[in-house]
Design a protein around this motif. Structure first.
Motif, PDB file in Angstrom:
ATOM      1  N   LYS B  12       0.853  -1.194   0.000  1.00 24.36           N
ATOM      2  CA  LYS B  12       0.000   0.000   0.000  1.00 24.36           C
ATOM      3  C   LYS B  12       0.886   1.241   0.000  1.00 24.36           C
ATOM      4  O   LYS B  12       1.817   1.351   0.821  1.00 24.36           O
ATOM      5  CB  LYS B  12      -0.895  -0.001   1.249  1.00 24.36           C
ATOM      6  CG  LYS B  12      -1.778   1.221   1.385  1.00 24.36           C
ATOM      7  CD  LYS B  12      -2.884   1.247   0.360  1.00 24.36           C
ATOM      8  CE  LYS B  12      -3.513   2.631   0.247  1.00 24.36           C
ATOM      9  NZ  LYS B  12      -4.366   2.739  -0.941  1.00 24.36           N
ATOM     10  N   PHE B  14       1.020   5.673  -0.312  1.00 26.65           N
ATOM     11  CA  PHE B  14       0.334   6.975  -0.317  1.00 26.65           C
ATOM     12  C   PHE B  14       1.268   7.928  -1.041  1.00 26.65           C
ATOM     13  O   PHE B  14       2.264   8.379  -0.453  1.00 26.65           O
ATOM     14  CB  PHE B  14       0.067   7.458   1.110  1.00 26.65           C
ATOM     15  CG  PHE B  14      -0.875   6.575   1.882  1.00 26.65           C
ATOM     16  CD1 PHE B  14      -2.233   6.568   1.611  1.00 26.65           C
ATOM     17  CD2 PHE B  14      -0.399   5.739   2.884  1.00 26.65           C
ATOM     18  CE1 PHE B  14      -3.100   5.752   2.315  1.00 26.65           C
ATOM     19  CE2 PHE B  14      -1.265   4.928   3.600  1.00 26.65           C
ATOM     20  CZ  PHE B  14      -2.613   4.928   3.308  1.00 26.65           C
ATOM     21  N   THR B  45      -2.596   1.353   9.008  1.00 27.35           N
ATOM     22  CA  THR B  45      -2.905   1.215   7.578  1.00 27.35           C
ATOM     23  C   THR B  45      -3.308  -0.231   7.283  1.00 27.35           C
ATOM     24  O   THR B  45      -4.299  -0.479   6.582  1.00 27.35           O
ATOM     25  CB  THR B  45      -1.676   1.606   6.727  1.00 27.35           C
ATOM     26  OG1 THR B  45      -1.308   2.932   7.070  1.00 27.35           O
ATOM     27  CG2 THR B  45      -1.964   1.519   5.247  1.00 27.35           C
ATOM     28  N   ARG B  48      -6.746  -0.921   8.518  1.00 30.98           N
ATOM     29  CA  ARG B  48      -7.756  -0.301   7.658  1.00 30.98           C
ATOM     30  C   ARG B  48      -7.893  -1.050   6.327  1.00 30.98           C
ATOM     31  O   ARG B  48      -8.961  -1.050   5.732  1.00 30.98           O
ATOM     32  CB  ARG B  48      -7.424   1.180   7.422  1.00 30.98           C
ATOM     33  CG  ARG B  48      -7.508   1.992   8.717  1.00 30.98           C
ATOM     34  CD  ARG B  48      -7.155   3.441   8.506  1.00 30.98           C
ATOM     35  NE  ARG B  48      -8.191   4.130   7.766  1.00 30.98           N
ATOM     36  CZ  ARG B  48      -9.332   4.573   8.297  1.00 30.98           C
ATOM     37  NH1 ARG B  48      -9.555   4.424   9.575  1.00 30.98           N
ATOM     38  NH2 ARG B  48     -10.220   5.176   7.561  1.00 30.98           N
ATOM     39  N   VAL B  49      -6.808  -1.666   5.894  1.00 29.59           N
ATOM     40  CA  VAL B  49      -6.885  -2.503   4.689  1.00 29.59           C
ATOM     41  C   VAL B  49      -7.739  -3.739   5.002  1.00 29.59           C
ATOM     42  O   VAL B  49      -8.604  -4.136   4.212  1.00 29.59           O
ATOM     43  CB  VAL B  49      -5.479  -2.911   4.204  1.00 29.59           C
ATOM     44  CG1 VAL B  49      -5.558  -4.008   3.153  1.00 29.59           C
ATOM     45  CG2 VAL B  49      -4.741  -1.703   3.619  1.00 29.59           C
ATOM     46  N   LEU B  54      -9.284   0.926   3.119  1.00 27.01           N
ATOM     47  CA  LEU B  54      -8.231   1.237   2.148  1.00 27.01           C
ATOM     48  C   LEU B  54      -8.066   0.054   1.208  1.00 27.01           C
ATOM     49  O   LEU B  54      -8.175  -1.098   1.635  1.00 27.01           O
ATOM     50  CB  LEU B  54      -6.898   1.488   2.877  1.00 27.01           C
ATOM     51  CG  LEU B  54      -6.803   2.714   3.782  1.00 27.01           C
ATOM     52  CD1 LEU B  54      -5.471   2.709   4.521  1.00 27.01           C
ATOM     53  CD2 LEU B  54      -6.934   3.996   2.974  1.00 27.01           C
TER      54      LEU B  54
END
Lengths: 280, 354
Positions: B12, B14, B45, B48-49, B54
């Motif tokens: 992932k 950003f 993160t 949240r994935v 995400l």
């Protein structure tokens, strides 16, 4: 022994701000109320009298009051119906800052200029009528400006007030915490449920404030109803102006002013009461 | 309902920042797993994935054998406790807790039954009609927990749920969370940067750094046998010294370190090989006359500072121009400035090759 309360000298520092408001607001309110009862009479004797109040409640007064009230209420409600979904949409779209700046333009255009701009569009020989006639939808131009129903004035008011409400609603919707929306989604809420269960109830107080503010702005309007509104009935502010400057009757004008204030206060109180009920 | 969670090769980013890099692990049904690491290491993160907030650029999330990548958050049947609690401010405690059941269209009878059960479980009975702002931090935390467990999720997710509580309450709530999770048997992923919390609450700890998994072990192993310098340093206090193996015989290596020559047990080292040694402060034992004759790995230095910690006396000792931290008994009679010798058993020294 009772302790004497010490005078807080620091409060004096508030005088430039608070003193200004107290002096000009309270003093002018006092003069208006006093004038409505016959005092501060510029053309005759200044003494207590109910004559002006007896004269004020005419058919014209009620027609104008209803026109102002109806235009203000419709403007406030239609504007919020337009601005709420627009504010929601604005949260997501790319380049929203540019869009928001464009949308705010009507707010900075003076009411009179705005009226003239819109009047040119809705006039007898305005763009809308020309296009409708050319396309064959109508045979002869419609009377959109100064129309008896006041649609023209309503259109101008909405055009002018949507950006004002958008500033309030965009910020209110933006302030709804992301983790709260995420929590709702995580618990099974789809987009519509998040809107209905989370965003709408949290932003409702701001929407109520936006409606009240636009109502009061529009209810007290003078310029737009004068240029784009019907000749009869006209706005209550126009009636007040007419009495003061055309007839020289400042006392009756003061009575109308008091009634405008009372109507606004009654509306705001009623609306606050209803909104509290909804919130509870 | 309890599910195996498989995280398979997740990436992932950003912008230019690589938040997660080839993250893979499996969590067995009913396990309590903690993602532990410093701020910015990618643990939230990753959570949240897993929750679906995400989308990863690469890799798969599987609940059991079902790939969840394209399943939106509201259909994943996970429940998350947020760091901020994320309670609905306009709803009462009862409305907050029942929200997930309403969204799942559970029957009214079942809703009432489950709310009663859960409110008793988290000790919220009597607070049903309060709004979140009328509750203490601990009560808000319990509402968030109740709201999550009432939906009987396949995976329960916690994002630093105790960070807003005071130390005492944090200890109590973490025991409550562990007990409730244990009784319900829900597969749980818990994010924290508090190593004590991670060790106390978890079946398995996953240490993360710079978007990667550094070590995945049970709490005892990750504390006693850290695989890298980062893990040794991040989890608890550690004395870390570089060293060179000079001799290896049987299961014992002799390592020349900044603290002197130390004998290390069960080390997979060859003579001439370089490594780092990790020694926990509590594994150093000050030597007095009575235990001196049997001591091995004796190190001598002068006490720079003696810090009283309540349950121990932490000594900062200067050894060969390096400071060694020793956790001694709280009533240990060692004043600042004195010379002391201390020892560490060979099996208490952890060897790290990276």
């Amino acid at each position: 022994m009772m302790k004497r309360r010490k005078f807080e000298w620091g409060y004096l520092l508030l005088i430039p701000g608070i003193g200004y408001i107290v002096f000009f607001v309270i003093a002018s309110l006092y003069i208006m109320v006093a004038q409505s009862f016959g005092f501060y009479n510029y053309t005759g004797s200044s003494e207590f009298s109910l004559t002006f109040w007896q004269n004020v409640f005419t058919r014209t007064f009620f027609d104008d009051l209803w026109f102002s009230f109806r235009t203000a209420l419709l403007t406030a409600l239609v504007s919020i119906v337009i601005c709420y979904p627009l504010s929601l949409l604005m949260q997501k779209i790319p380049g929203r800052k540019t869009f928001l700046s464009i949308l705010k333009i009507p707010m900075f255009v003076p009411a009179l200029v705005a009226s003239f701009l819109i009047v040119n569009i809705i006039d007898y020989h305005g763009i809308i009528n020309i296009v409708l006639v050319k396309l064959g939808f109508i045979e002869e131009p419609l009377r959109l400006r100064n129309d008896p129903a006041g649609i023209g004035a309503l259109v101008v008011q909405i055009w002018k007030n949507v950006p004002f409400q958008m500033i309030i609603m965009y910020s209110a919707i933006e302030a709804v915490r992301k983790d709260v929306k995420d929590a709702a989604a995580n618990l099974g809420a789809n987009r519509f449920a998040i809107l209905k269960e989370i965003i709408l109830p949290i932003t409702l107080p701001s929407a109520l404030v936006a409606v009240i503010m636009v109502f009061i702005r529009t209810f007290n309007d003078f310029a737009i109803s004068k240029t784009a509104g019907p000749y009869y009935p006209t706005s209550i502010s126009n009636l007040m102006y007419l009495h003061a400057y055309t007839f020289g009757d400042w006392n009756t004008s003061a009575c109308i002013g008091v009634m405008m204030m009372v109507t606004s206060i009654v509306f705001v109180s009623f609306y606050t009461y209803i909104s509290k009920k909804i919130a509870d | 309902m309890t599910t195996r969670l498989i995280v398979n090769g997740i990436d992932k980013t950003f912008g230019d920042f690589q938040a997660l890099s080839d993250v893979s692990f499996t969590i067995e049904p009913g396990q309590f797993v903690t993602l532990l690491g410093p701020s910015g290491c990618g643990k939230t993160t990753l959570l949240r994935v897993i929750a679906g907030f995400l989308e990863p650029e690469k890799g798969e999330i599987l609940f059991g054998d079902k790939v969840m990548n394209d399943v939106p958050p509201n259909k994943r049947n996970t429940a998350m406790c947020f760091q901020s609690y994320a309670l609905f401010p306009h709803k009462t405690v009862y409305e907050n807790i029942i929200f997930g059941l309403r969204m799942r269209k559970v029957s009214a009878d079942e809703q009432r039954k489950r709310v009663k059960e859960v409110m008793e479980m988290v000790d919220l009975v009597g607070l049903e009609n309060r709004k979140p702002y009328e509750l203490s931090g601990g009560q808000q935390q319990r509402v968030a927990l109740a709201r999550a467990i009432i939906v009987r999720p396949e995976i329960l997710l916690f994002d630093e749920p105790l960070s807003n509580l005071d130390a005492k309450l944090r200890e109590k709530v973490r025991v409550d969370i562990r007990n409730i999770q244990h009784s319900l048997g829900i597969t749980t992923v818990y994010v924290t940067h508090d190593q004590a919390e991670a060790l106390a609450i978890s079946d398995v700890v996953i240490a993360m750094n710079k978007g990667r998994i550094v070590q995945k072990s049970d709490p005892k192993t990750i504390y006693n046998r850290p695989s890298t310098k980062f893990v040794a340093d991040f989890i608890g206090s550690a004395n870390i010294t570089p060293g060179t193996c000079t001799e290896f015989a049987g299961s014992t290596a002799v390592v020349d370190s900044l603290y002197g020559v130390l004998r290390v047990q069960a080390a997979d080292l060859t003579p001439g090989e370089e490594a780092f040694l990790c020694i926990r402060p509590e594994d150093f034992v000050p030597i007095f006359a009575e235990n001196a004759p049997h001591a091995v790995n004796v190190v001598t230095g002068s006490v720079l500072h003696a810090v009283y910690m309540g349950n121990s006396l932490d000594l900062f000792v200067k050894v060969n121009d390096h400071v060694v931290r020793i956790s001694a008994a709280k009533d240990c009679p060692i004043p600042e400035g004195s010379q002391i010798s201390f020892t560490v058993q060979p099996d208490k020294i952890c060897v790290m090759k990276g």
